[in-house]
Enzyme design. Sequence first.
Site, PDB file in Angstrom:
ATOM      1  N   CYS A  67       0.926  -1.063  -0.058  1.00 27.56           N
ATOM      2  CA  CYS A  67       0.327  -0.154  -0.141  1.00 27.56           C
ATOM      3  C   CYS A  67       0.954   1.210  -0.082  1.00 27.56           C
ATOM      4  O   CYS A  67       1.636   1.441  -0.795  1.00 27.56           O
ATOM      5  CB  CYS A  67      -0.929   0.180   1.168  1.00 27.56           C
ATOM      6  SG  CYS A  67      -2.372   1.181   1.092  1.00 27.56           S
ATOM      7  N   HIS A  68       0.778   2.122   1.034  1.00 29.14           N
ATOM      8  CA  HIS A  68       1.479   3.414   1.219  1.00 29.14           C
ATOM      9  C   HIS A  68       2.933   3.070   1.782  1.00 29.14           C
ATOM     10  O   HIS A  68       3.686   3.963   1.785  1.00 29.14           O
ATOM     11  CB  HIS A  68       0.858   4.359   2.148  1.00 29.14           C
ATOM     12  CG  HIS A  68      -0.397   4.963   1.219  1.00 29.14           C
ATOM     13  ND1 HIS A  68      -1.537   4.094   1.062  1.00 29.14           N
ATOM     14  CD2 HIS A  68      -0.492   6.178   0.710  1.00 29.14           C
ATOM     15  CE1 HIS A  68      -2.281   5.328   0.441  1.00 29.14           C
ATOM     16  NE2 HIS A  68      -1.874   6.133   0.141  1.00 29.14           N
TER      17      HIS A  68
END
Length: 166
Positions: free
Chosen positions: A100-101
Amino acid sequence: MKILFLSANEFEDVELIYPYHRLKEEGHEVYIASFEKGVITGKHGYSVKVDLTFDEVNPDEFDALVLPGGRAPERVRLNEKAVEIARKMFTEGKPVATICHGPQILISAGVLKGRKGTSYIGIRDDMINAGVEWIDREVVVDGNWVSSRHPGDLYAWMREFVKLLK
């Protein structure tokens, strides 16, 4: 192996909880580091105990690194010590898993130029601007780096990371 997680409040709950327990199931020692000791809480309310502050971490004592996503990486990447931990472990070739991030921390560490990887689509441009050949696939393995996009990729992500640890 000793595996370190770097995270903070508003992590994506399943992106920290699933790998934490999956890696323990494999027999690894798992530690969570954050800004301060106590607990950190995910976006959906799940809390986990913090074992070490970023300042207490000696990256030489750890064999691998996990960088879960959510909103936490936006905060973690602003901490110079956390970024240095990630930079050192990545450049030394220790296994690093991001989802994800999570790669935002590696972007701030300046270590991704010329690498292949993936992430949440919302940071795709940041990845490309950092020199990553961004690939829209559930898991991308490039040397010591295993990256995935989102919670739907958790099983593939950990499957490949566990292989890398053996």
